[in-house]
Design a protein around this motif. Structure first.
Motif, PDB file in Angstrom:
ATOM      1  N   GLU A   1      -7.590  -0.002  -5.684  1.00 12.81           N
ATOM      2  CA  GLU A   1      -7.004  -0.117  -4.356  1.00 12.81           C
ATOM      3  C   GLU A   1      -5.911  -1.176  -4.389  1.00 12.81           C
ATOM      4  OE1 GLU A   1     -10.113  -0.993  -1.605  1.00 12.81           O
ATOM      5  OE2 GLU A   1     -11.139   0.925  -1.897  1.00 12.81           O
ATOM      6  N   ARG A   2      -5.182  -1.288  -3.312  1.00  5.30           N
ATOM      7  CA  ARG A   2      -4.136  -2.296  -3.218  1.00  5.30           C
ATOM      8  C   ARG A   2      -4.762  -3.691  -3.297  1.00  5.30           C
ATOM      9  NH1 ARG A   2       1.092  -2.748  -1.490  1.00  5.30           N
ATOM     10  NH2 ARG A   2       1.678  -4.698  -0.472  1.00  5.30           N
ATOM     11  N   ASN A   3      -4.316  -4.468  -4.242  1.00  3.04           N
ATOM     12  CA  ASN A   3      -4.735  -5.867  -4.421  1.00  3.04           C
ATOM     13  C   ASN A   3      -6.179  -6.039  -4.870  1.00  3.04           C
ATOM     14  OD1 ASN A   3      -2.185  -6.779  -3.726  1.00  3.04           O
ATOM     15  ND2 ASN A   3      -2.719  -7.065  -1.574  1.00  3.04           N
ATOM     16  N   ARG A   4      -6.843  -4.947  -5.290  1.00 12.70           N
ATOM     17  CA  ARG A   4      -8.195  -5.118  -5.798  1.00 12.70           C
ATOM     18  C   ARG A   4      -8.639  -3.909  -6.611  1.00 12.70           C
ATOM     19  NH1 ARG A   4     -12.500  -4.562  -0.780  1.00 12.70           N
ATOM     20  NH2 ARG A   4     -12.091  -2.385  -0.251  1.00 12.70           N
ATOM     21  N   ILE A   5      -9.611  -4.174  -7.477  1.00 13.95           N
ATOM     22  CA  ILE A   5     -10.256  -3.125  -8.261  1.00 13.95           C
ATOM     23  C   ILE A   5     -11.752  -3.219  -7.996  1.00 13.95           C
ATOM     24  CG2 ILE A   5     -10.759  -2.236 -10.570  1.00 13.95           C
ATOM     25  CD1 ILE A   5      -8.127  -3.442 -11.509  1.00 13.95           C
ATOM     26  N   ILE A   6     -12.366  -2.093  -7.674  1.00 13.64           N
ATOM     27  CA  ILE A   6     -13.803  -2.049  -7.437  1.00 13.64           C
ATOM     28  C   ILE A   6     -14.473  -1.407  -8.650  1.00 13.64           C
ATOM     29  CG2 ILE A   6     -15.644  -1.152  -5.965  1.00 13.64           C
ATOM     30  CD1 ILE A   6     -13.593  -1.091  -3.666  1.00 13.64           C
ATOM     31  N   VAL A   7     -15.348  -2.161  -9.300  1.00 12.37           N
ATOM     32  CA  VAL A   7     -16.089  -1.649 -10.452  1.00 12.37           C
ATOM     33  C   VAL A   7     -17.373  -1.024  -9.934  1.00 12.37           C
ATOM     34  CG1 VAL A   7     -17.233  -2.225 -12.627  1.00 12.37           C
ATOM     35  CG2 VAL A   7     -15.106  -3.389 -11.984  1.00 12.37           C
ATOM     36  N   LYS A   8     -17.491   0.298 -10.101  1.00 15.65           N
ATOM     37  CA  LYS A   8     -18.653   1.025  -9.573  1.00 15.65           C
ATOM     38  C   LYS A   8     -19.785   1.134 -10.587  1.00 15.65           C
ATOM     39  CE  LYS A   8     -16.113   3.947  -6.286  1.00 15.65           C
ATOM     40  NZ  LYS A   8     -15.831   5.343  -5.887  1.00 15.65           N
ATOM     41  N   ASP A   9     -19.440   1.100 -11.872  1.00 17.70           N
ATOM     42  CA  ASP A   9     -20.465   1.256 -12.905  1.00 17.70           C
ATOM     43  C   ASP A   9     -20.140   0.323 -14.063  1.00 17.70           C
ATOM     44  OD1 ASP A   9     -22.322   2.057 -14.804  1.00 17.70           O
ATOM     45  OD2 ASP A   9     -22.219   4.168 -14.204  1.00 17.70           O
ATOM     46  N   LEU A  10     -20.612  -0.917 -13.954  1.00 15.93           N
ATOM     47  CA  LEU A  10     -20.320  -1.936 -14.962  1.00 15.93           C
ATOM     48  C   LEU A  10     -20.894  -1.555 -16.325  1.00 15.93           C
ATOM     49  CD1 LEU A  10     -19.110  -4.796 -15.452  1.00 15.93           C
ATOM     50  CD2 LEU A  10     -21.389  -5.714 -14.954  1.00 15.93           C
ATOM     51  N   GLU A  11     -22.114  -1.054 -16.353  1.00 17.13           N
ATOM     52  CA  GLU A  11     -22.756  -0.707 -17.620  1.00 17.13           C
ATOM     53  C   GLU A  11     -22.011   0.406 -18.341  1.00 17.13           C
ATOM     54  OE1 GLU A  11     -25.106  -2.395 -19.178  1.00 17.13           O
ATOM     55  OE2 GLU A  11     -24.898  -3.793 -17.486  1.00 17.13           O
ATOM     56  N   ALA A  12     -21.515   1.355 -17.584  1.00 21.72           N
ATOM     57  CA  ALA A  12     -20.754   2.451 -18.196  1.00 21.72           C
ATOM     58  C   ALA A  12     -19.465   1.923 -18.828  1.00 21.72           C
ATOM     59  CB  ALA A  12     -20.442   3.530 -17.163  1.00 21.72           C
ATOM     60  N   LEU A  13     -18.816   0.965 -18.167  1.00 22.31           N
ATOM     61  CA  LEU A  13     -17.611   0.352 -18.734  1.00 22.31           C
ATOM     62  C   LEU A  13     -17.939  -0.393 -20.024  1.00 22.31           C
ATOM     63  CD1 LEU A  13     -15.649  -1.102 -15.670  1.00 22.31           C
ATOM     64  CD2 LEU A  13     -15.076   0.915 -17.047  1.00 22.31           C
ATOM     65  N   LYS A  14     -19.063  -1.113 -20.030  1.00 20.45           N
ATOM     66  CA  LYS A  14     -19.474  -1.835 -21.227  1.00 20.45           C
ATOM     67  C   LYS A  14     -19.763  -0.872 -22.381  1.00 20.45           C
ATOM     68  CE  LYS A  14     -21.456  -5.915 -18.951  1.00 20.45           C
ATOM     69  NZ  LYS A  14     -22.691  -6.696 -18.692  1.00 20.45           N
ATOM     70  N   GLN A  15     -20.433   0.224 -22.075  1.00 19.19           N
ATOM     71  CA  GLN A  15     -20.725   1.220 -23.111  1.00 19.19           C
ATOM     72  C   GLN A  15     -19.448   1.860 -23.645  1.00 19.19           C
ATOM     73  OE1 GLN A  15     -23.592   4.019 -21.559  1.00 19.19           O
ATOM     74  NE2 GLN A  15     -25.059   2.404 -21.020  1.00 19.19           N
ATOM     75  N   LEU A  16     -18.502   2.104 -22.740  1.00 22.86           N
ATOM     76  CA  LEU A  16     -17.228   2.694 -23.148  1.00 22.86           C
ATOM     77  C   LEU A  16     -16.470   1.736 -24.066  1.00 22.86           C
ATOM     78  CD1 LEU A  16     -15.522   5.238 -22.688  1.00 22.86           C
ATOM     79  CD2 LEU A  16     -14.440   4.054 -20.752  1.00 22.86           C
ATOM     80  N   ARG A  17     -16.543   0.427 -23.754  1.00 18.36           N
ATOM     81  CA  ARG A  17     -15.867  -0.561 -24.600  1.00 18.36           C
ATOM     82  C   ARG A  17     -16.484  -0.592 -25.995  1.00 18.36           C
ATOM     83  NH1 ARG A  17     -16.558  -6.806 -23.217  1.00 18.36           N
ATOM     84  NH2 ARG A  17     -18.684  -6.127 -23.634  1.00 18.36           N
ATOM     85  N   GLU A  18     -17.794  -0.372 -26.094  1.00 19.41           N
ATOM     86  CA  GLU A  18     -18.474  -0.434 -27.395  1.00 19.41           C
ATOM     87  C   GLU A  18     -18.282   0.844 -28.207  1.00 19.41           C
ATOM     88  OE1 GLU A  18     -19.728  -3.248 -28.436  1.00 19.41           O
ATOM     89  OE2 GLU A  18     -19.106  -4.069 -26.490  1.00 19.41           O
ATOM     90  N   THR A  19     -17.762   1.886 -27.563  1.00 15.47           N
ATOM     91  CA  THR A  19     -17.548   3.165 -28.266  1.00 15.47           C
ATOM     92  C   THR A  19     -16.260   3.092 -29.077  1.00 15.47           C
ATOM     93  OG1 THR A  19     -18.637   4.353 -26.462  1.00 15.47           O
ATOM     94  CG2 THR A  19     -17.288   5.649 -27.996  1.00 15.47           C
ATOM     95  N   LYS A  20     -16.374   3.366 -30.342  1.00 13.62           N
ATOM     96  CA  LYS A  20     -15.203   3.299 -31.224  1.00 13.62           C
ATOM     97  C   LYS A  20     -14.427   4.611 -31.190  1.00 13.62           C
ATOM     98  CE  LYS A  20     -16.220  -0.852 -32.528  1.00 13.62           C
ATOM     99  NZ  LYS A  20     -15.431  -1.974 -32.039  1.00 13.62           N
TER     100      LYS A  20
END
Length: 230
Positions: free
Chosen positions: A211-230
């Motif tokens: 959104e304007r001036n902000r980001i809402i993280v809806k699924d933190l764990e999914a983002l962490k898992q995505l970061r760990e995926t090579k």
């Protein structure tokens, strides 16, 4: 200085253990400043005059390369101080500091701040901890920039923003940080287009909401898992 300023000093880790008399001494050497949105507090290479403490607002610090491109070093919020490095030498400011929004600051001259730490060893000890934490943060960022590809750099930085600037409520994290995608790109050494693409993809997948001036993280764990995926 007012009693409200006295209470505000307690918001800064360096001053939390001071008694009323010590807080009064710190108040006497502080000056209050208001930095307008987009105003420059100091520039990289200029004479180092003061140490700043953020009462309210947001600051970004950045270095500029020979081509004039920004490399953002950090985003700083209420409760933070800056600069973190080079306080105890005659070198100029190591980076430029700019207010992202209107920002209320407390300022203490460098010479006076050094004298304060000589008088109050507890502040000196905490200052060393603050500097140690900042060095660790910069080392982690350097490792991120040197070892990760663009996608993983963006994900790592997004998670860092969630950790440092996010407000949690009902398993949703809101990052209230009015930062452009270009500034985001400057933090991780990539292009604005790369940031646009990945954030749009994450938005479509329902992991975040941009959104304007902000980001809402809806699924933190999914983002962490995505970061760990090579």
């Amino acid at each position: 200085m007012t009693k409200s300023t006295n209470r505000m000093l307690k918001d800064f880790m360096l001053f939390q253990d001071l008694n009323d008399e010590e807080l009064r001494q710190v108040e006497e050497i502080c000056s209050q400043r208001i930095a307008a949105k987009k105003s420059i507090i100091f520039t990289e290479g200029s004479h180092k005059e003061a140490v700043y403490f953020i009462q309210e607002g947001l600051i970004k610090t950045y270095k500029t390369d020979e081509s004039g491109h920004e490399q953002i070093v950090s985003f700083l919020k209420a409760g933070d101080m800056f600069p973190h490095t080079g306080l105890f030498n005659a070198n100029p400011y190591p980076a430029t500091a700019e207010a992202i929004v209107e920002t209320s600051l407390l300022a203490i001259s460098v010479a006076t701040f050094e004298g304060l730490m000589m008088q109050m060893p507890s502040i000196a000890i905490k200052m060393m901890r603050v500097m140690g934490d900042k060095i660790k943060e910069l080392q982690d960022k350097l490792q991120m920039l040197s070892e990760l590809d663009v996608k993983h750099r963006i994900l790592s930085f997004l998670l860092l923003l969630a950790e440092q600037h996010g407000l949690s409520k009902a398993e949703v994290i809101t990052i209230n940080l009015p930062v452009t995608n270009q500034e985001f790109a400057n933090c991780v050494g990539t292009t604005r287009e790369s940031v646009n693409r990945l954030l749009s993809q994450l938005n479509k997948e329902g992991l975040i909401q941009v959104e304007r001036n902000r980001i809402i993280v809806k699924d933190l764990e999914a983002l962490k898992q995505l970061r760990e995926t090579k």
